[in-house]
Design an enzyme around this catalytic site. Structure first.
Site, short mmCIF file in Angstrom:
data_model
loop_
_atom_site.label_atom_id
_atom_site.label_comp_id
_atom_site.label_asym_id
_atom_site.label_seq_id
_atom_site.Cartn_x
_atom_site.Cartn_y
_atom_site.Cartn_z
N ARG A 176 0.81 -1.22 0.00
CA ARG A 176 0.00 0.00 0.00
C ARG A 176 0.85 1.27 0.00
O ARG A 176 0.37 2.33 -0.38
CB ARG A 176 -0.90 0.00 1.24
CG ARG A 176 -2.31 -0.42 0.90
CD ARG A 176 -3.18 -0.38 2.12
NE ARG A 176 -2.52 -1.04 3.24
CZ ARG A 176 -3.06 -1.20 4.44
NH1 ARG A 176 -4.25 -0.73 4.68
NH2 ARG A 176 -2.41 -1.81 5.40
N LYS B 130 2.69 -18.25 6.33
CA LYS B 130 1.99 -18.50 7.58
C LYS B 130 1.84 -17.20 8.38
O LYS B 130 2.62 -16.29 8.12
CB LYS B 130 2.70 -19.59 8.38
CG LYS B 130 3.80 -19.10 9.34
CD LYS B 130 4.43 -20.25 10.05
CE LYS B 130 4.37 -20.16 11.55
NZ LYS B 130 5.15 -19.16 12.22
N ASP C 59 6.20 -23.51 4.88
CA ASP C 59 6.64 -23.73 6.25
C ASP C 59 8.16 -23.73 6.14
O ASP C 59 8.74 -24.66 5.55
CB ASP C 59 6.14 -25.09 6.77
CG ASP C 59 6.56 -25.30 8.23
OD1 ASP C 59 7.74 -25.03 8.55
OD2 ASP C 59 5.72 -25.74 9.02
N HIS C 60 8.80 -22.69 6.66
CA HIS C 60 10.22 -22.55 6.33
C HIS C 60 11.08 -23.68 6.90
O HIS C 60 12.20 -23.90 6.45
CB HIS C 60 10.76 -21.16 6.70
CG HIS C 60 11.10 -20.98 8.14
ND1 HIS C 60 10.18 -20.65 9.10
CD2 HIS C 60 12.28 -21.09 8.80
CE1 HIS C 60 10.77 -20.56 10.28
NE2 HIS C 60 12.06 -20.82 10.13
N LYS D 202 14.81 -26.29 5.43
CA LYS D 202 16.10 -26.53 6.11
C LYS D 202 16.73 -27.81 5.58
O LYS D 202 16.10 -28.87 5.60
CB LYS D 202 15.89 -26.60 7.64
CG LYS D 202 15.48 -25.25 8.24
CD LYS D 202 15.43 -25.30 9.75
CE LYS D 202 14.79 -24.06 10.34
NZ LYS D 202 15.68 -22.95 10.63
N GLU E 174 14.41 -21.87 21.47
CA GLU E 174 14.98 -20.59 21.05
C GLU E 174 15.49 -19.84 22.26
O GLU E 174 14.87 -19.89 23.33
CB GLU E 174 13.90 -19.74 20.37
CG GLU E 174 13.35 -20.35 19.11
CD GLU E 174 12.37 -19.41 18.42
OE1 GLU E 174 12.82 -18.62 17.60
OE2 GLU E 174 11.18 -19.47 18.76
N ASP F 139 2.28 -20.83 16.79
CA ASP F 139 3.46 -20.28 16.12
C ASP F 139 4.43 -21.38 15.69
O ASP F 139 5.09 -21.26 14.65
CB ASP F 139 4.16 -19.30 17.09
CG ASP F 139 5.20 -18.42 16.42
OD1 ASP F 139 4.96 -18.01 15.27
OD2 ASP F 139 6.25 -18.14 17.05
N HIS G 38 5.85 -26.08 12.42
CA HIS G 38 7.25 -26.54 12.33
C HIS G 38 7.48 -27.88 13.03
O HIS G 38 8.10 -28.80 12.48
CB HIS G 38 8.20 -25.49 12.91
CG HIS G 38 8.04 -24.12 12.32
ND1 HIS G 38 7.71 -23.91 11.00
CD2 HIS G 38 8.16 -22.89 12.86
CE1 HIS G 38 7.65 -22.61 10.77
NE2 HIS G 38 7.91 -21.96 11.89
N LYS H 95 10.41 -20.24 23.91
CA LYS H 95 11.25 -19.04 23.78
C LYS H 95 12.00 -18.88 25.10
O LYS H 95 11.59 -19.40 26.13
CB LYS H 95 10.38 -17.81 23.54
CG LYS H 95 9.54 -17.91 22.27
CD LYS H 95 9.87 -16.82 21.28
CE LYS H 95 9.03 -16.92 20.03
NZ LYS H 95 9.82 -16.96 18.80
C1 BG6 Z 1 8.79 -18.54 12.95
C2 BG6 Z 1 8.12 -18.09 14.22
O1 BG6 Z 1 7.88 -19.26 12.15
O2 BG6 Z 1 9.89 -19.39 13.27
C3 BG6 Z 1 9.10 -17.38 15.12
O3 BG6 Z 1 7.05 -17.22 13.90
C4 BG6 Z 1 10.33 -18.23 15.36
O4 BG6 Z 1 8.51 -17.04 16.36
C5 BG6 Z 1 10.90 -18.76 14.03
O5 BG6 Z 1 11.29 -17.45 16.03
C6 BG6 Z 1 12.00 -19.77 14.29
O6 BG6 Z 1 12.63 -20.08 13.10
P1 BG6 Z 1 14.16 -20.55 13.07
O7 BG6 Z 1 14.39 -20.91 11.64
O8 BG6 Z 1 14.96 -19.40 13.54
O9 BG6 Z 1 14.25 -21.71 14.01
#
Ligand code: BG6
Length: 478
Positions: free
Chosen positions: A46, A145, A174-175, A179, A213, A232, A237, A333
């Protein structure tokens, strides 16, 4: 070099994900010579920018996230690919302009639309894209997501998108699937003859899957507080990690064969009643410790929030391979260390001549990419006494080559039209179905999350969850 020429349209181009991950990933692919020379990136959002103003933002907000192979010359050639278009997702006439810009390019067939926006914009975006023909068979749509906040909202998003795009055009990100070390689970299991026969309830006593994390919620308090660790991290994941560990051998590496097997795992997860949730799920929230703030003191977090920053679950996969084997899933976290790993604890050999020792396999995704196997070997000296020894396969050393970040790998998969590393609708909705009793229980539970000190391994209740089965989390094992 990829022979696939493409136009990638990034919605939400001025946003955090675009600046931190998408543009740097595309730069890395460009720097590695993996993008077609004519491939083009069109940022839309935007913000009332022209291309020069957008590029000025890219220069300040995105360039700093490039970790490898930066050179001024490559950067200059990369940004030549970028154009910007100011667009309001709810304004059909803005899409007419987008359609013209994209279709003005006759030389490419592939159009990739990346919706890096809040899901509430997906429906109007898809409808308006379709109105200008940007849902034709040559168009792929990438959905970022969170895809919903519960089963119903996830179904609604999927239904909205499905009105305009066919399933084979939809790439749900889904990242974690990008990996290297998670993908590596498949060749480890199905490409080495000795592992698969013991990857089984007869040999495996328990499985632990962890994403820990060290960071807190940082500046994302507002988003995080309505999200929580279950939505999350667990529903997506951790679930993907579980699928790769527990799935049966797919018929082929084709997208649907792999996704069929993953779906079977999610469908085989034992459903939980509310009483099961009380017994088998622990939610936690970090509290202040040393110089670290507690969750309730974080920016934009309500002082009475019950949002979980930690979850541990004792799950079971009800398949012939895994019946009775506990799968402990956890994420948090502000944990004591950053680590994502899969642990297989093997059963001790009852007939062993050397005492009751148990082997253990650890597949670490981060911070190190390693596969470690705990053996029992002879101690030097007289007598046949054994001691534990670790055999470590360091993937960075074992295989040469540039290790691309997850987003880069996934973007390259989209460009080449490979769907295996993206979630299919049925799989995603099944995963929501499984977590729903947990969300429902927490919504009404009188029991608040268990506190755990920042920089620790989580609440005591999570230790007890394993102790009940006579087990320990990996950091407490010898
Ligand atoms: C994201 C979450 O999908 O994945 C975050 O929204 C999280 O909260 C992150 O920190 C973790 O990804 P990675 O690749 O750093 O383990």
């Amino acid at each position: 070099m990829s022979q696939t020429n493409f136009d990638m349209v990034i919605f939400g181009a001025t946003g955090d994900l675009s600046m931190r991950k998408l543009l740097p990933s595309l730069y890395q692919a460009h720097a590695a010579g993996l993008l077609h020379p004519d491939a083009r990136i069109l940022g839309v959002s935007r913000s009332q920018f022209d291309t020069a103003q957008f590029l000025a933002k890219v220069e300040t907000d995105s360039k700093i996230h490039i970790k490898h192979h930066f050179s001024d010359a490559l950067w200059a050639s990369f940004i030549k690919r970028i154009q910007y278009l100011s667009l309001n997702v709810s304004e059909p006439e803005h899409f007419a302009k987008l359609g013209e810009v994209v279709k003005a390019r006759k030389e490419t067939d592939n159009v990739i639309i990346y919706l890096s926006t809040a899901p509430k914009f997906f429906a109007p975006a898809c409808e308006n894209l379709a109105a200008v023909g940007l849902n034709a068979d040559n168009v792929r749509i990438v959905l970022e997501k969170p895809l919903g906040t519960d089963l119903a909202s996830s179904q609604a998003i999927n239904a909205d998108v499905a009105r305009f795009f066919k399933e084979e055009q939809i790439y749900r990100i889904d990242h974690y699937l990008g990996k290297e070390s998670l993908q590596n689970v498949l060749p480890l299991r199905f490409g080495n003859v000795f592992l698969e026969p013991i990857w089984h309830k007869d040999f495996v006593q328990s499985v632990q899957i962890t994403i820990a994390e060290q960071l807190g919620v940082e500046e994302r308090g507002e988003f995080y507080d309505i999200t929580g660790a279950l939505r999350d991290m667990v529903q997506n994941h951790l679930m993907q990690m579980l699928c790769f560990v527990a799935m049966e051998r797919p018929k082929s590496l084709g997208a649907d064969d792999v996704r069929d097997e993953k779906l079977k795992v999610v469908a085989a997860l034992k459903p939980m009643t509310s009483a099961d949730v009380d017994k088998n799920v622990v939610r936690g929230q970090y509290t202040a410790s040393g110089s670290l703030k507690g969750y309730l003191q974080e920016h934009k977090v309500p002082a009475d929030s019950r949002t979980e920053t930690y979850v541990a679950i004792r799950a079971e996969v009800d398949t012939p391979r895994w019946q009775g084997v506990p799968f402990y899933l956890r994420t948090g976290k502000r944990m004591a260390a950053r680590s994502a790993q899969i642990v297989l604890n093997f059963k001790p050999d009852a007939g062993s001549l050397f005492g009751s020792h148990a082997n253990r396999l650890i597949i670490s995704l981060q911070p190190d990419e390693t596969v470690s196997l705990k053996w029992f070997v002879k101690q030097v000296g007289s007598g046949l006494n054994v001691a534990p020894a670790e055999m470590v396969l360091d993937m960075g050393k074992a295989v040469d080559g540039r290790r691309a970040e997850a987003y880069e790998l996934l973007l390259r998969e989209v460009i080449d039209g490979r769907l295996a590393l993206f979630n299919r609708r049925d799989e995603l909705e099944k995963a929501w179905e499984w977590v729903m009793p947990i969300l429902d229980n927490w919504a009404t539970s009188p029991v608040p999350p268990h506190g755990y000190p920042a920089d620790s391994w989580g609440p005591e209740a999570a230790r007890k969850l394993l102790a009940r089965d006579g087990n320990l989390w990996v950091e407490e094992q010898g």
